[in-house]
Design a protein around this motif. Structure first.
Motif, PDB file in Angstrom:
ATOM      1  N   GLU A  17       4.990   5.550  -3.070  1.00  0.00           N
ATOM      2  CA  GLU A  17       3.589   5.824  -3.351  1.00  0.00           C
ATOM      3  C   GLU A  17       2.618   4.985  -2.539  1.00  0.00           C
ATOM      4  O   GLU A  17       1.590   5.480  -2.098  1.00  0.00           O
ATOM      5  CB  GLU A  17       3.286   5.718  -4.842  1.00  0.00           C
ATOM      6  CG  GLU A  17       3.179   4.317  -5.369  1.00  0.00           C
ATOM      7  CD  GLU A  17       2.847   4.295  -6.850  1.00  0.00           C
ATOM      8  OE1 GLU A  17       2.153   5.197  -7.339  1.00  0.00           O
ATOM      9  OE2 GLU A  17       3.284   3.363  -7.524  1.00  0.00           O
ATOM     10  N   ARG A  18       2.925   3.721  -2.323  1.00  0.00           N
ATOM     11  CA  ARG A  18       1.978   2.866  -1.612  1.00  0.00           C
ATOM     12  C   ARG A  18       1.741   3.361  -0.184  1.00  0.00           C
ATOM     13  O   ARG A  18       0.613   3.542   0.236  1.00  0.00           O
ATOM     14  CB  ARG A  18       2.461   1.415  -1.614  1.00  0.00           C
ATOM     15  CG  ARG A  18       1.436   0.469  -0.996  1.00  0.00           C
ATOM     16  CD  ARG A  18       1.810  -0.961  -1.198  1.00  0.00           C
ATOM     17  NE  ARG A  18       1.527  -1.317  -2.580  1.00  0.00           N
ATOM     18  CZ  ARG A  18       1.947  -2.406  -3.175  1.00  0.00           C
ATOM     19  NH1 ARG A  18       2.687  -3.260  -2.524  1.00  0.00           N
ATOM     20  NH2 ARG A  18       1.627  -2.655  -4.424  1.00  0.00           N
ATOM     21  N   SER A  19       2.810   3.611   0.562  1.00  0.00           N
ATOM     22  CA  SER A  19       2.640   4.068   1.945  1.00  0.00           C
ATOM     23  C   SER A  19       2.091   5.486   1.989  1.00  0.00           C
ATOM     24  O   SER A  19       1.255   5.807   2.833  1.00  0.00           O
ATOM     25  CB  SER A  19       3.953   3.974   2.715  1.00  0.00           C
ATOM     26  OG  SER A  19       4.925   4.836   2.151  1.00  0.00           O
ATOM     27  N   GLY A  20       2.551   6.337   1.076  1.00  0.00           N
ATOM     28  CA  GLY A  20       2.055   7.714   1.040  1.00  0.00           C
ATOM     29  C   GLY A  20       0.580   7.780   0.691  1.00  0.00           C
ATOM     30  O   GLY A  20      -0.178   8.536   1.315  1.00  0.00           O
ATOM     31  N   ASP A  21       0.167   6.999  -0.289  1.00  0.00           N
ATOM     32  CA  ASP A  21      -1.247   6.978  -0.682  1.00  0.00           C
ATOM     33  C   ASP A  21      -2.115   6.437   0.448  1.00  0.00           C
ATOM     34  O   ASP A  21      -3.204   6.956   0.704  1.00  0.00           O
ATOM     35  CB  ASP A  21      -1.457   6.145  -1.940  1.00  0.00           C
ATOM     36  CG  ASP A  21      -0.967   6.834  -3.205  1.00  0.00           C
ATOM     37  OD1 ASP A  21      -0.541   8.011  -3.126  1.00  0.00           O
ATOM     38  OD2 ASP A  21      -1.009   6.193  -4.269  1.00  0.00           O
ATOM     39  N   ALA A  22      -1.643   5.406   1.125  1.00  0.00           N
ATOM     40  CA  ALA A  22      -2.422   4.817   2.225  1.00  0.00           C
ATOM     41  C   ALA A  22      -2.589   5.818   3.360  1.00  0.00           C
ATOM     42  O   ALA A  22      -3.684   5.962   3.922  1.00  0.00           O
ATOM     43  CB  ALA A  22      -1.749   3.543   2.724  1.00  0.00           C
TER      44      ALA A  22
END
Length: 124
Positions: free
Chosen positions: A51-56
Motif C-alpha cells: 500500500e505505501r508504494s502503491g499509494d505514493a
C-alpha cells in the motif's frame, strides 16, 4: 514499536499455519469459512506490503494529472468530480494510463491470481 517479527510476517505466519496445519483436518462448511479467513489474511498481508508504494505512485500520478496537491483521497475526489463534470475524459493525456495502472495495482492486492491480470503482466 516492535522490530521483528513485522506485522506482515506475523499475519503471514498465521495464514501459513492455518493453511498447512488446520485446513487439512477441517471439513464441510467450516473448511469453507477457514479458507475465507485465510484468504482475508493473505489479502491483508499483500495490502500492508504494497500500500505505501502503491499509494505514493497513485498520488504522484494524480498530482501530475490534476496539477494540484492534496491527500490521496482528496486527489481522487477531485479527479472524480472533474470526470463527472466532463472536464477530463479518456482523451485527457495520462488519464487512461493512470486508470489502468491504478486498476493493476489494486488487482495485485485483491486478485493477484486473476487470469486476466496475470495475462496482462506477461505482456509487459
Amino acid at each position: 514499536m516492535q522490530d521483528e517479527p513485522t506485522p506482515i510476517e506475523l499475519i503471514k505466519a498465521v495464514a501459513d499455519f492455518l493453511r498447512t496445519e488446520i485446513a487439512p483436518v477441517i471439513k464441510g462448511h467450516n473448511a469453507f469459512k477457514l479458507r475465507v479467513g485465510i484468504n482475508a489474511l493473505d489479502l491483508v498481508t499483500r495490502q500492508l506490503a504494497q500500500e505505501r508504494s502503491g499509494d505514493a505512485a497513485e498520488a504522484a500520478r494524480l498530482k501530475q494529472l490534476l496539477g494540484s496537491d492534496g491527500s490521496l483521497m482528496e486527489l481522487n475526489r477531485a479527479l472524480s468530480e472533474k470526470i463527472a463534470k466532463g472536464e477530463v475524459d479518456l482523451q485527457t493525456p495520462g488519464l487512461s494510463e493512470h486508470l489502468w495502472q491504478t486498476t493493476m495495482d489494486k488487482l495485485a492486492v485483491d486478485q493477484p491470481n486473476y487470469a486476466s491480470y496475470k495475462r496482462e503482466l506477461e505482456t509487459k
